[in-house]
Design an enzyme around this catalytic site. Structure first.
Site, short mmCIF file in Angstrom:
data_model
loop_
_atom_site.label_atom_id
_atom_site.label_comp_id
_atom_site.label_asym_id
_atom_site.label_seq_id
_atom_site.Cartn_x
_atom_site.Cartn_y
_atom_site.Cartn_z
N LYS A 76 -72.91 -40.81 -83.88
CA LYS A 76 -72.15 -40.80 -82.64
C LYS A 76 -72.67 -41.87 -81.67
O LYS A 76 -71.99 -42.25 -80.73
CB LYS A 76 -72.27 -39.43 -81.96
CG LYS A 76 -71.82 -38.29 -82.81
CD LYS A 76 -72.31 -36.96 -82.19
CE LYS A 76 -72.15 -35.83 -83.17
NZ LYS A 76 -72.95 -34.66 -82.75
N GLU A 120 -73.84 -51.15 -84.71
CA GLU A 120 -74.88 -50.11 -84.60
C GLU A 120 -75.44 -50.03 -83.18
O GLU A 120 -75.51 -51.05 -82.48
CB GLU A 120 -76.04 -50.43 -85.56
CG GLU A 120 -75.96 -49.67 -86.87
CD GLU A 120 -76.39 -48.20 -86.75
OE1 GLU A 120 -76.40 -47.64 -85.63
OE2 GLU A 120 -76.73 -47.62 -87.78
N ASP A 121 -75.85 -48.85 -82.78
CA ASP A 121 -76.46 -48.69 -81.46
C ASP A 121 -77.88 -49.26 -81.42
O ASP A 121 -78.22 -50.05 -80.57
CB ASP A 121 -76.48 -47.20 -81.05
CG ASP A 121 -77.03 -46.28 -82.14
OD1 ASP A 121 -77.40 -46.76 -83.24
OD2 ASP A 121 -77.10 -45.05 -81.89
N ASP A 181 -84.08 -49.14 -85.70
CA ASP A 181 -85.45 -48.69 -85.45
C ASP A 181 -86.26 -48.99 -86.73
O ASP A 181 -86.71 -50.11 -86.93
CB ASP A 181 -85.36 -47.20 -85.11
CG ASP A 181 -86.68 -46.59 -84.68
OD1 ASP A 181 -87.59 -47.35 -84.33
OD2 ASP A 181 -86.80 -45.36 -84.68
N PHE A 228 -88.90 -44.25 -77.17
CA PHE A 228 -87.66 -43.55 -77.49
C PHE A 228 -86.71 -43.67 -76.30
O PHE A 228 -87.04 -43.27 -75.19
CB PHE A 228 -87.93 -42.09 -77.82
CG PHE A 228 -86.74 -41.43 -78.45
CD1 PHE A 228 -86.46 -41.62 -79.79
CD2 PHE A 228 -85.89 -40.64 -77.69
CE1 PHE A 228 -85.34 -41.03 -80.37
CE2 PHE A 228 -84.77 -40.06 -78.26
CZ PHE A 228 -84.50 -40.25 -79.60
N VAL A 229 -85.55 -44.26 -76.53
CA VAL A 229 -84.64 -44.55 -75.42
C VAL A 229 -83.39 -43.67 -75.51
O VAL A 229 -83.00 -43.22 -76.59
CB VAL A 229 -84.24 -46.04 -75.40
CG1 VAL A 229 -85.45 -46.91 -75.08
CG2 VAL A 229 -83.61 -46.49 -76.71
N ASP A 232 -78.98 -40.46 -77.76
CA ASP A 232 -79.25 -39.09 -77.31
C ASP A 232 -80.69 -38.69 -77.52
O ASP A 232 -81.44 -39.28 -78.29
CB ASP A 232 -78.39 -38.12 -78.12
CG ASP A 232 -78.90 -37.96 -79.55
OD1 ASP A 232 -79.05 -38.98 -80.25
OD2 ASP A 232 -79.17 -36.81 -79.96
N ARG A 278 -76.12 -38.96 -73.81
CA ARG A 278 -75.32 -40.06 -74.37
C ARG A 278 -74.43 -40.71 -73.30
O ARG A 278 -74.05 -41.86 -73.41
CB ARG A 278 -74.41 -39.56 -75.49
CG ARG A 278 -75.14 -39.06 -76.73
CD ARG A 278 -74.13 -38.83 -77.85
NE ARG A 278 -74.65 -38.02 -78.94
CZ ARG A 278 -75.35 -38.50 -79.97
NH1 ARG A 278 -75.62 -39.78 -80.03
NH2 ARG A 278 -75.77 -37.71 -80.92
P1 IMP Z 1 -83.49 -46.04 -88.17
O1 IMP Z 1 -82.96 -45.53 -89.48
O2 IMP Z 1 -84.93 -45.64 -87.96
O3 IMP Z 1 -83.28 -47.51 -87.97
O4 IMP Z 1 -82.77 -45.25 -87.00
C1 IMP Z 1 -81.43 -45.33 -86.83
C2 IMP Z 1 -80.88 -44.25 -85.94
O5 IMP Z 1 -81.90 -43.43 -85.34
C3 IMP Z 1 -80.13 -44.87 -84.79
O6 IMP Z 1 -78.80 -45.20 -85.16
C4 IMP Z 1 -80.22 -43.79 -83.74
O7 IMP Z 1 -79.20 -42.84 -83.93
C5 IMP Z 1 -81.56 -43.14 -84.00
N1 IMP Z 1 -82.59 -43.71 -83.10
C6 IMP Z 1 -83.58 -44.58 -83.41
N2 IMP Z 1 -84.33 -44.89 -82.33
C7 IMP Z 1 -83.80 -44.20 -81.29
C8 IMP Z 1 -84.11 -44.11 -79.89
O8 IMP Z 1 -85.05 -44.73 -79.35
N3 IMP Z 1 -83.32 -43.28 -79.16
C9 IMP Z 1 -82.27 -42.58 -79.69
N4 IMP Z 1 -81.94 -42.64 -80.99
C10 IMP Z 1 -82.69 -43.44 -81.78
#
Ligand code: IMP
Length: 190
Positions: free
Chosen positions: A48, A105-106, A109, A158-159, A165, A171
């Site tokens: 989301k 993508e938002d 990470d 963590f943002v 969220d 959100r």
């Molecule tokens: P990744 O697989 O670790 O790259 O994480 C991807 C997903 O984790 C993102 O699309 C977010 O939904 C969530 N995420 C990662 N870091 C954060 C953060 O700092 N705040 C909120 N959601 C996060």
């Protein structure tokens, strides 16, 4: 964790203001428009968290485009950690073979979610596939991902806000910020 009625009270620091985000989204939209002029585009967004970014970005892109939405969830892991095991909750609603796809993508990470999604989408034979991420958190990257369009680099924190969220809340904040430590902590038992 119960959010304050005024969610802004839970925010320790604003990292990106509404105005900074708006300007960056316009800039990204102009670059994407220039790169895809004469073609057609399929934007694929991941629910989301990417919803506000997708909604704003698509209106800054001036080429004919379609949109599609996926929803994924990570198996297990704490609320602020990615486990790398991805489950598809909602798949694409139309084929993408032969299409130029831009994955919106938002935040990237660890990169584990995107790594999985890229492999999954490449298996559906698009003509091309590129990535546009509003936020990039390179400090925690576990897999190298080629990101074609990046909005902002953020520190290893963590943002929340602008789609992101904590516990499904925050959100709808119009900026991106960091929560106060108290907002993460469970209330102490009497
Ligand atoms: P990744 O697989 O670790 O790259 O994480 C991807 C997903 O984790 C993102 O699309 C977010 O939904 C969530 N995420 C990662 N870091 C954060 C953060 O700092 N705040 C909120 N959601 C996060």
């Amino acid at each position: 964790m119960k959010p304050s009625p005024d969610m802004k009270q839970d925010v320790a620091e604003i990292l990106l203001t509404e105005e900074e985000i708006r300007a960056k989204v316009a800039e990204l939209g102009a670059r994407i428009t220039a790169d895809y002029t004469g073609g057609e585009l399929t934007l694929v967004s991941v629910l989301k968290g990417s919803l506000p970014f997708m909604a704003d970005l698509m209106r800054q892109i001036d080429v004919p485009l379609r949109i599609d939405l996926m929803e994924v969830s990570s198996y297990g892991g704490a609320a602020t950690e990615s486990s790398g095991l991805v489950r598809i909750l909602k798949d694409l609603s139309a084929p993408i073979d032969g299409r130029d796809v831009l994955l919106v993508e938002d935040i990237i990470d660890t990169g584990l979610t995107l790594n999985y999604l890229l492999r999954y989408l490449r298996g559906k034979n698009p003509r091309s596939i590129k990535i546009c991420a509003l936020l990039n958190k390179p400090a925690r990257r576990l897999v190298e991902i080629p990101i074609d369009y990046i909005g902002f680099e953020v520190p290893d924190r963590f943002v929340v806000g602008y789609g992101l969220d904590y516990g499904e809340v925050y959100r709808n904040l119009r900026f991106v910020g960091v929560l106060r430590p108290e907002a993460y902590e469970e209330p102490s038992q009497p």
